[in-house]
Design a protein around this motif. Structure first.
Motif, short mmCIF file in Angstrom:
data_model
loop_
_atom_site.label_atom_id
_atom_site.label_comp_id
_atom_site.label_asym_id
_atom_site.label_seq_id
_atom_site.Cartn_x
_atom_site.Cartn_y
_atom_site.Cartn_z
N GLN A 113 -0.49 2.06 -9.33
CA GLN A 113 -0.12 3.36 -8.77
C GLN A 113 -0.72 4.49 -9.60
N LYS A 114 -0.74 4.31 -10.93
CA LYS A 114 -1.38 5.32 -11.79
C LYS A 114 -2.87 5.40 -11.51
N GLU A 148 -1.56 0.54 0.23
CA GLU A 148 -0.58 1.21 1.09
C GLU A 148 0.75 1.41 0.37
N HIS A 149 1.19 0.37 -0.37
CA HIS A 149 2.46 0.47 -1.09
C HIS A 149 2.39 1.55 -2.17
N ALA A 150 1.29 1.58 -2.91
CA ALA A 150 1.15 2.58 -3.97
C ALA A 150 1.10 3.99 -3.40
N LEU A 151 0.36 4.16 -2.31
CA LEU A 151 0.25 5.49 -1.70
C LEU A 151 1.60 5.97 -1.18
N GLN A 152 2.37 5.07 -0.59
CA GLN A 152 3.69 5.47 -0.10
C GLN A 152 4.61 5.87 -1.25
N LYS A 180 -8.46 -1.39 -1.84
CA LYS A 180 -8.24 -2.78 -1.47
C LYS A 180 -9.32 -3.68 -2.07
N ALA A 181 -10.55 -3.15 -2.16
CA ALA A 181 -11.63 -3.92 -2.78
C ALA A 181 -11.36 -4.18 -4.25
#
Length: 471
Positions: free
Chosen positions: A87-88, A118-122, A111-112
């Motif tokens: 996430q950081k 998606e989880h981190a962005l949310q 993703k690459a």
């Protein structure tokens, strides 16, 4: 903000309502006082403690008091420190590279890297560390999206941007980021896998940068984005291409608003024995805003595994030649007329956007293997009957084609899974829907003459249906 409004804003993000929970009054007052009326700090701190019990609130209050001092950025860093490692990394990528950029582009890159994108962005959105906004505009290939999804872009408060860039400056672990154009220490690196750069420096530094690309032996993605400063730069196009050709591991090349010559050529003409001119790893090329370029020529010998070619905002472009590139699967075009597609009969995806004088698309009938088609913002387009011959299509996206008229018959397109048709006010009807046994999503919006779609009740696998008649 005044104390009352500050308290309400904090509570909205901590409790999802204007008032606080029972027994939290004193804690809320303490946090609001520490935030000193800053809307950003109120939102970030409210979101940070929203899922915690009182003991967690008290612990975080002590942390804030110990580190806050008088600098609001210390408050923001508390929320940053609570993030997981990926996430950081994603937060730092956004502040350095992706503010104002499309969300889907960044997600594909993360993703690459095997990050939980998606989880981190949310999580970042929940903590008010980043925002995404809806903006109309270009179309790309949404390979990771099953149904139509509007284009979202990143937005971030200046305080958060500054914090993230300070963290990137002090970062010593991979990946190393440099967001300042003048930071030419970048040129000494050998293990850089993703380089995105928005040019805002003088021509001397820029020419030095371009001529030194060859030492970045491990570079896989290169983006040069010159934005509104396109006419300031004095760079030889041939010098740029010679440097780029030395990047033997390059997979993605993006030149945005670059003042190219009349012909952009990646071909071996007369130089087939020179290995420097074979970009054997290149899989995707994007050219955007090259206003003077009239011809794009790419040979199969130079780019033997090229899969995607995107040509945006190139108003003078009249010819595209990719003869011999047998691996090409995706093509984005902004042209007055469509080219002869005989040389790219292997195409699987095509996007035709902002072709101002285009009246029909009969040239695509030869693309028998096409699976996805996007057509948008073509104001003179009158007929898309050629689509009826593309019997392997799985996704159709038609938008803002105001002169499109008549009837579209989809009966023979048995593999179709997704149909989006929007803002085509002269389109009269859509037939054959009842025969599309694989259809999962259909969106019809802004087509007032389309009064009814027959047979929709027969589609047992349909998951999404949106039907607006309004203009």
């Amino acid at each position: 903000m005044n104390p009352q409004h500050s308290r309400e804003l904090f509570c909205w993000h901590a409790f999802q309502r204007q008032s606080c929970g029972s027994g939290y009054d004193n804690l809320v007052d303490s946090f609001v006082n520490l935030c000193k009326g800053s809307p950003l700090a109120l939102k970030v701190m409210g979101a940070h403690v929203s899922s915690g019990e009182k003991a967690y609130w008290k612990l975080q209050l002590d942390v804030v008091k110990a580190r806050l001092h008088k600098d609001i950025r210390d408050t923001l860093k508390i929320s940053y420190d609570a993030l997981e490692e990926d996430q950081k990394q994603i937060f730092n990528d956004i502040v350095c590279f992706f503010i104002g950029e499309r969300v889907s582009t960044a997600i594909n890159i993360w993703k690459a890297s095997r990050w939980r994108a998606e989880h981190a962005l949310q999580t970042l959105k929940d903590k008010c560390l980043v925002e995404t906004i809806l903006r109309g505009g270009e179309l790309t290939f949404p390979d990771t999206i099953d149904y139509y999804e509007p284009p979202f872009y990143f937005r971030m408060h200046d305080h958060l941007r500054d914090l993230g860039r300070e963290l990137a400056d002090n970062e010593t672990n991979h990946p190393l980021r440099r967001w300042r154009p003048e930071d030419l220490v970048l040129l000494k690196l050998k293990e850089l896998y993703c380089f995105l750069w928005a040019g805002r420096t003088d021509s001397t530094q820029l020419n030095k940068l371009v001529s030194s690309f060859g030492i970045l032996n491990n570079l896989e993605r290169l983006q040069l984005n010159f934005g509104k400063d396109i006419f300031r730069w004095n760079i030889e196009c041939n010098c740029l291409l010679l440097s780029v050709r030395k990047l033997t591991n390059l997979k993605t090349l993006e030149l945005m608003y670059f003042q190219l010559e009349e012909e952009f050529a990646l071909s071996n003409s007369g130089e087939a024995t020179d290995d420097r001119f074979c970009m054997g790893s290149l899989e995707a090329i994007t050219l955007c805003g090259a206003f003077k370029t009239r011809r794009v020529s790419i040979s199969g010998q130079s780019c033997p595994i090229l899969k995607t070619l995107k040509l945006y905002s190139m108003e003078d472009l009249i010819e595209v030649d990719v003869t011999g590139v047998t691996t090409l699967e995706g093509l984005v075009l902004n042209m007055t007329e469509l080219p002869n597609f005989g040389f790219v009969s292997c195409l699987k995806r095509i996007c035709i956007s902002r072709c101002r004088n285009l009246r029909d698309i009969s040239a695509i009938e030869i693309l028998k293997g096409l699976k996805r088609i996007w057509i948008a913002h073509c104001p003179e387009l009158e007929s898309i009957k050629a689509i009826e011959q593309l019997r392997r299509l799985k996704r159709i996206f038609i938008n803002e084609c105001t002169e499109l008229q008549g009837v579209i018959c989809l009966e023979e397109l048995k593999p179709l899974k997704s149909v989006f048709i929007g803002r085509c006010p002269r389109l009269q009807n859509i037939q054959g829907i009842e025969f599309l046994i694989c259809l999962e999503s259909i969106v019809i919006n802004g087509c007032p003459l389309v009064q009814h779609i027959t047979g929709i009740e027969k589609l047992k696998g349909l998951k999404q249906m949106i039907f607006f008649k309004d203009k």
